[in-house]
Scaffold this active site. Structure first.
Site, PDB file in Angstrom:
ATOM      1  N   SER A 141      -4.219  11.286  -3.684  1.00  0.00           N
ATOM      2  CA  SER A 141      -3.865  12.468  -2.892  1.00  0.00           C
ATOM      3  C   SER A 141      -4.648  12.439  -1.580  1.00  0.00           C
ATOM      4  O   SER A 141      -5.780  11.937  -1.535  1.00  0.00           O
ATOM      5  CB  SER A 141      -4.241  13.746  -3.649  1.00  0.00           C
ATOM      6  OG  SER A 141      -4.104  14.879  -2.805  1.00  0.00           O
ATOM      7  N   TYR A 155     -10.303  18.684  -8.243  1.00  0.00           N
ATOM      8  CA  TYR A 155      -9.089  17.876  -8.075  1.00  0.00           C
ATOM      9  C   TYR A 155      -9.314  16.799  -7.011  1.00  0.00           C
ATOM     10  O   TYR A 155      -8.999  15.626  -7.220  1.00  0.00           O
ATOM     11  CB  TYR A 155      -7.932  18.792  -7.674  1.00  0.00           C
ATOM     12  CG  TYR A 155      -6.658  18.081  -7.284  1.00  0.00           C
ATOM     13  CD1 TYR A 155      -5.775  17.616  -8.250  1.00  0.00           C
ATOM     14  CD2 TYR A 155      -6.331  17.889  -5.942  1.00  0.00           C
ATOM     15  CE1 TYR A 155      -4.599  16.970  -7.883  1.00  0.00           C
ATOM     16  CE2 TYR A 155      -5.167  17.243  -5.564  1.00  0.00           C
ATOM     17  CZ  TYR A 155      -4.298  16.788  -6.542  1.00  0.00           C
ATOM     18  OH  TYR A 155      -3.139  16.145  -6.185  1.00  0.00           O
TER      19      TYR A 155
HETATM   20  P1  NAP Z   1       4.454  18.152 -11.027  1.00  0.00           P
HETATM   21  O1  NAP Z   1       5.756  18.450 -10.386  1.00  0.00           O
HETATM   22  O2  NAP Z   1       3.596  19.277 -11.513  1.00  0.00           O
HETATM   23  O3  NAP Z   1       4.697  17.125 -12.247  1.00  0.00           O
HETATM   24  C1  NAP Z   1       3.623  16.701 -13.015  1.00  0.00           C
HETATM   25  C2  NAP Z   1       4.083  15.695 -14.033  1.00  0.00           C
HETATM   26  O4  NAP Z   1       2.938  15.209 -14.752  1.00  0.00           O
HETATM   27  C3  NAP Z   1       5.030  16.265 -15.071  1.00  0.00           C
HETATM   28  O5  NAP Z   1       5.978  15.279 -15.386  1.00  0.00           O
HETATM   29  C4  NAP Z   1       4.120  16.558 -16.255  1.00  0.00           C
HETATM   30  O6  NAP Z   1       4.785  16.509 -17.515  1.00  0.00           O
HETATM   31  C5  NAP Z   1       3.153  15.383 -16.140  1.00  0.00           C
HETATM   32  N1  NAP Z   1       1.868  15.568 -16.813  1.00  0.00           N
HETATM   33  C6  NAP Z   1       0.934  16.540 -16.597  1.00  0.00           C
HETATM   34  N2  NAP Z   1      -0.124  16.367 -17.416  1.00  0.00           N
HETATM   35  C7  NAP Z   1       0.136  15.261 -18.162  1.00  0.00           C
HETATM   36  C8  NAP Z   1      -0.541  14.574 -19.185  1.00  0.00           C
HETATM   37  N3  NAP Z   1      -1.746  14.997 -19.625  1.00  0.00           N
HETATM   38  N4  NAP Z   1       0.035  13.477 -19.734  1.00  0.00           N
HETATM   39  C9  NAP Z   1       1.254  13.044 -19.312  1.00  0.00           C
HETATM   40  N5  NAP Z   1       1.955  13.660 -18.339  1.00  0.00           N
HETATM   41  C10 NAP Z   1       1.409  14.747 -17.780  1.00  0.00           C
HETATM   42  O7  NAP Z   1       3.508  17.311 -10.062  1.00  0.00           O
HETATM   43  P2  NAP Z   1       3.809  16.435  -8.734  1.00  0.00           P
HETATM   44  O8  NAP Z   1       3.628  17.307  -7.561  1.00  0.00           O
HETATM   45  O9  NAP Z   1       5.051  15.654  -8.889  1.00  0.00           O
HETATM   46  O10 NAP Z   1       2.532  15.480  -8.777  1.00  0.00           O
HETATM   47  C11 NAP Z   1       2.576  14.149  -9.256  1.00  0.00           C
HETATM   48  C12 NAP Z   1       1.310  13.451  -8.809  1.00  0.00           C
HETATM   49  O11 NAP Z   1       1.221  13.508  -7.384  1.00  0.00           O
HETATM   50  C13 NAP Z   1       0.020  14.103  -9.345  1.00  0.00           C
HETATM   51  O12 NAP Z   1      -0.902  13.103  -9.703  1.00  0.00           O
HETATM   52  C14 NAP Z   1      -0.479  14.895  -8.147  1.00  0.00           C
HETATM   53  O13 NAP Z   1      -1.873  15.070  -8.168  1.00  0.00           O
HETATM   54  C15 NAP Z   1      -0.046  13.999  -7.005  1.00  0.00           C
HETATM   55  N6  NAP Z   1       0.024  14.693  -5.726  1.00  0.00           N
HETATM   56  C16 NAP Z   1       0.919  15.726  -5.543  1.00  0.00           C
HETATM   57  C17 NAP Z   1       0.940  16.388  -4.316  1.00  0.00           C
HETATM   58  C18 NAP Z   1       1.879  17.528  -4.034  1.00  0.00           C
HETATM   59  O14 NAP Z   1       1.707  18.218  -3.002  1.00  0.00           O
HETATM   60  N7  NAP Z   1       2.884  17.776  -4.884  1.00  0.00           N
HETATM   61  C19 NAP Z   1       0.067  16.004  -3.303  1.00  0.00           C
HETATM   62  C20 NAP Z   1      -0.833  14.971  -3.529  1.00  0.00           C
HETATM   63  C21 NAP Z   1      -0.832  14.317  -4.750  1.00  0.00           C
HETATM   64  P3  NAP Z   1       5.486  17.856 -18.151  1.00  0.00           P
HETATM   65  O15 NAP Z   1       6.773  18.066 -17.360  1.00  0.00           O
HETATM   66  O16 NAP Z   1       5.766  17.472 -19.561  1.00  0.00           O
HETATM   67  O17 NAP Z   1       4.510  18.970 -17.981  1.00  0.00           O
END
Ligand code: NAP
Length: 246
Positions: A141, A155
């Site tokens: 991130s 985080y």
């Molecule tokens: P999201 O929409 O909240 O999706 C999170 C995903 O991770 C879901 O599929 C969830 O499964 C899964 N998950 C959560 N805890 C888990 C665990 N313990 N074991 C296995 N799966 C798990 O998040 P996102 O925004 O797509 O983020 C994805 C990645 O990008 C993360 O690492 C996040 O830190 C990073 N990121 C996101 C942003 C942003 O602005 N969105 C920015 C920087 C980095 P369930 O559906 O079953 O809950």
């Protein structure tokens, strides 16, 4: 390609799975609790032209991580692409107010979970260990370099650990024909922001970035797919910002 994507039921992982489907890859769709969302990812991958299987498992549990790899190998053969994407945030607050439980969950999921997945790939992907080589993409991130003060420094630190993992592991695995890179998304419009107590966070703060908007999950997925394919064959140990200039 046989690509395992952690956290592929929603957000960035799901968009990556769909693009992998367009490439006709075999996709392991990991999720932890949202089975319905995982099922719709499967449909999207198949409609796009790929094969997909759902893989339930909590990445912070070693036995679940072993099961993810074993189940995928049984159906498709050796995994040669891994996207370490599963991650969580939590309610916005200063460090002084964070409970031990919160800190443990943050580091167990984002750091330990990612390290366990990376370790499994390091044990299986190198040809010297019976694999076919491969590419690992870690979803870090922009918070790792910004710090996320008064929001979630826990985080941010968990993502800093993933930048270090990318740098170190790329040097371990380069000679073994396994590339390791990270993408560092900025403000991306997904459901993750709901956990912070501010679901509009990406849209609101995105306006202050040089590109003046939040990014989409698809825009991050494009970078991840590039890092998985031979189009990026001379790239390893890179931290690729997908953050609209933030
Ligand atoms: P999201 O929409 O909240 O999706 C999170 C995903 O991770 C879901 O599929 C969830 O499964 C899964 N998950 C959560 N805890 C888990 C665990 N313990 N074991 C296995 N799966 C798990 O998040 P996102 O925004 O797509 O983020 C994805 C990645 O990008 C993360 O690492 C996040 O830190 C990073 N990121 C996101 C942003 C942003 O602005 N969105 C920015 C920087 C980095 P369930 O559906 O079953 O809950």
């Amino acid at each position: 390609m046989n690509v395992l994507i952690t956290g592929a039921s929603r957000g960035i992982g799901r968009a990556t799975a769909r693009l992998a489907g367009e490439k006709h890859w075999n996709v392991g769709v990991n999720y932890v609790r949202n089975e319905d969302a995982a099922k719709s990812t499967l449909e999207e991958v198949k409609t796009a032209g790929g094969q997909a299987m759902a893989l339930q498992g909590d990445v912070s549990r070693e036995k679940d991580v072993l099961k993810l790899f074993n189940s995928m190998e049984k159906v498709y053969g050796a995994v040669n692409g891994l996207v370490i994407n599963a991650g969580i945030t939590a309610q916005r607050m200063p460090l002084a107010d964070m409970s031990l439980d919160r800190l443990k969950k943050m580091f167990d999921t984002n750091v330990l979970g990612s390290y366990l997945c990376a370790r499994e790939a390091a044990r299986r992907m190198p040809q010297a260990r019976g694999g076919n080589g491969g590419s690992i993409v870690i979803v870090s991130s922009a918070a790792s370099r910004l710090g996320a003060s008064n929001e979630y420094v826990d985080y941010a630190g968990s993502k800093g650990a993933l930048d270090s993992l990318t740098l170190g592991l790329s040097k371990e695995l380069g000679p073994l024909r396994v590339r390791v890179n990270a993408v560092r998304p900025g403000l991306i419009d997904t459901e993750i922001h709901e956990a912070s107590g501010d679901s509009e966070r990406a849209i609101r703060l995105g306006k202050q970035t040089p590109l003046q908007r939040a990014g989409t999950a698809d825009e991050v997925a494009e970078a991840i797919i590039w890092l998985l394919t031979p189009a990026s064959s001379y790239v390893t140990g890179a931290l690729v910002d997908v953050a609209g200039g933030r």
